[in-house]
Scaffold this motif. Structure first.
Motif, PDB file in Angstrom:
ATOM      1  N   GLY A 182      37.907  28.830 -54.767  1.00 28.66           N
ATOM      2  CA  GLY A 182      36.973  28.119 -54.206  1.00 28.66           C
ATOM      3  C   GLY A 182      36.910  28.169 -52.510  1.00 28.66           C
ATOM      4  N   SER A 183      37.616  28.691 -51.939  1.00 29.41           N
ATOM      5  CA  SER A 183      38.062  28.845 -50.522  1.00 29.41           C
ATOM      6  C   SER A 183      38.282  30.225 -49.902  1.00 29.41           C
ATOM      7  N   GLN A 236      34.653  26.649 -37.606  1.00 30.59           N
ATOM      8  CA  GLN A 236      36.017  26.907 -38.416  1.00 30.59           C
ATOM      9  C   GLN A 236      35.838  27.812 -39.635  1.00 30.59           C
ATOM     10  N   LEU A 237      34.623  28.084 -40.118  1.00 34.65           N
ATOM     11  CA  LEU A 237      34.355  28.861 -41.222  1.00 34.65           C
ATOM     12  C   LEU A 237      34.516  30.380 -40.637  1.00 34.65           C
ATOM     13  N   ALA A 238      33.803  30.679 -39.406  1.00 34.34           N
ATOM     14  CA  ALA A 238      33.833  32.099 -38.877  1.00 34.34           C
ATOM     15  C   ALA A 238      35.799  32.367 -38.862  1.00 34.34           C
ATOM     16  N   PRO A 275      32.326  28.272 -50.179  1.00 39.20           N
ATOM     17  CA  PRO A 275      32.664  27.764 -48.819  1.00 39.20           C
ATOM     18  C   PRO A 275      31.832  27.910 -47.736  1.00 39.20           C
ATOM     19  N   ASP A 276      31.033  28.980 -47.713  1.00 38.11           N
ATOM     20  CA  ASP A 276      29.844  29.007 -46.729  1.00 38.11           C
ATOM     21  C   ASP A 276      28.757  28.030 -47.126  1.00 38.11           C
ATOM     22  N   GLU A 304      38.520  22.037 -51.716  1.00 39.31           N
ATOM     23  CA  GLU A 304      39.427  23.042 -51.089  1.00 39.31           C
ATOM     24  C   GLU A 304      38.848  23.450 -49.765  1.00 39.31           C
ATOM     25  N   SER A 305      37.460  23.733 -49.821  1.00 41.35           N
ATOM     26  CA  SER A 305      36.866  24.173 -48.441  1.00 41.35           C
ATOM     27  C   SER A 305      36.788  23.003 -47.498  1.00 41.35           C
ATOM     28  N   LEU A 306      36.736  21.730 -48.023  1.00 43.07           N
ATOM     29  CA  LEU A 306      36.849  20.684 -46.791  1.00 43.07           C
ATOM     30  C   LEU A 306      38.308  20.744 -46.073  1.00 43.07           C
ATOM     31  N   PHE A 307      39.266  20.767 -46.897  1.00 46.93           N
ATOM     32  CA  PHE A 307      40.838  20.897 -46.487  1.00 46.93           C
ATOM     33  C   PHE A 307      40.725  22.103 -45.613  1.00 46.93           C
TER      34      PHE A 307
END
Length: 335
Positions: free
Chosen positions: A314-315, A182-184, A170-171, A81-84
């Motif tokens: 999870g994200s 993208q995470l930020a 996700p981190d 989910e985090s990759l998506f």
């Protein structure tokens, strides 16, 4: 001889149908030492090779990974989910069961090759996909498979234990695939949504108490979660007050109780629970809802039952989905 070190990226179990545990993700920086040719300490070819890799900290120690991995296999739902979320298209993912995949990911999930089903890992299928990186979470069955997976490609698992929060998944995934920017952006979206809901519904949040539940896998029991659970953590950030059943659950734990103990939810103004991605109650919680004792509770009479398929986040998009579910119910609730 001058050393050039890239800047650090500040990026902070089981299947979806099982109870979440608390997590630990060791923070680390990517370190690639590049020797300048002008110093006479190495060759240009060596510099080029160093620039192609990074070193990241994982649950199994430091791992050298591609600087920009292109063929990623995910062996856990939360990593997938985090990759998506991060805009990464994996070449292979886990099969956690379509009914448990949040709707926002379902189309992409269905279109991607499946390489695991729980602890049943298809190593040949993974190898055939020629991954340059494998990502996941160090749950027990994957921890046992780590050596075999790392023989196929560099393997990076987020640590898994009872001490940390959902956000560390996700981190860690973003750090493994070098998607800090993208995470930020995902974090900002989540934090802005939290702030907006806290402000808009401040009065309603102050006047109500919430319990957090899921259908259990113990025979005849359902599970109550506390403020320290993944959903509880998100509710706490919103400013929710917890009813007595959830308030009594220790951090990082859940309480298994008989379906006959509907009375434990008697002082809840709202109950948030886990749904499948079609909105139907997940994991047998309908057994509780069908009981006359439950139907007599104020929360049932007021129809203040808040279902969410993001119950095991999870994200950051999952977490934002929990916030949206709460806001939707509060918006529909009379002042």
């Amino acid at each position: 001889m001058t050393l050039v070190t890239p800047p650090a990226h500040d990026v902070s179990p089981s299947p979806r149908g099982s109870a979440p545990r608390r997590l630990l993700i060791a923070l680390a920086v990517a370190v690639t030492a590049v020797t300048l040719a002008a110093c006479g300490g190495g060759s240009a070819g060596g510099d080029a090779e160093a620039a192609k890799t990074r070193v990241v900290a994982t649950a199994h120690g430091k791992v050298t990974v591609p600087a920009r991995p292109l063929r990623i296999v995910s062996v856990h739902a939360w990593s997938t989910e985090s990759l998506f979320d991060l805009g990464v298209k994996p070449v292979g993912i886990e099969n956690s069961g379509a009914t448990y995949v949040p709707p926002r990911y379902l189309k992409r999930w269905k279109a991607t090759a499946k390489v695991t089903s729980g602890a049943d890992i298809d190593y040949e299928k993974i190898a055939s996909l020629k991954p340059d990186l494998i990502v996941g979470v160090d749950v027990p069955y994957l921890s046992k498979a780590y050596k075999s997976l790392s023989a196929i490609a560099p393997t990076t698992f987020a640590a898994f234990d009872d001490t940390s929060t959902w956000a560390e998944y996700p981190d860690a995934t973003a750090r493994f695939v070098d998607r800090g920017a993208q995470l930020a952006a995902l974090k900002r979206t989540y934090e802005d949504r939290i702030a907006a809901v806290r402000k808009e519904y401040r009065a309603k949040l102050a006047d109500a108490r919430w319990d957090v539940i899921q259908g259990g896998f113990d025979s005849g029991n359902y599970w109550i979660y506390g403020p320290g659970s993944p959903v509880g953590d998100i509710l706490d950030q919103i400013g929710v007050r917890f009813a007595s059943a959830s308030a009594a659950v220790p951090k990082g734990d859940n309480k298994s109780v008989s379906y006959e103990r509907a009375d434990l939810l008697k002082d809840a103004d709202y109950v948030i629970y886990y749904t499948n991605n079609d909105g139907s109650p997940a994991n047998h919680i309908q057994k509780l809802f069908d009981l006359e004792a439950f139907k007599r509770l104020p929360v049932a009479k007021d129809n203040h039952l808040v279902g969410t398929s993001d119950f095991l986040p999870g994200s950051y998009s999952d977490a934002t989905g929990v916030v949206d579910s709460v806001a939707k119910m509060l918006d529909a609730t009379a002042s």
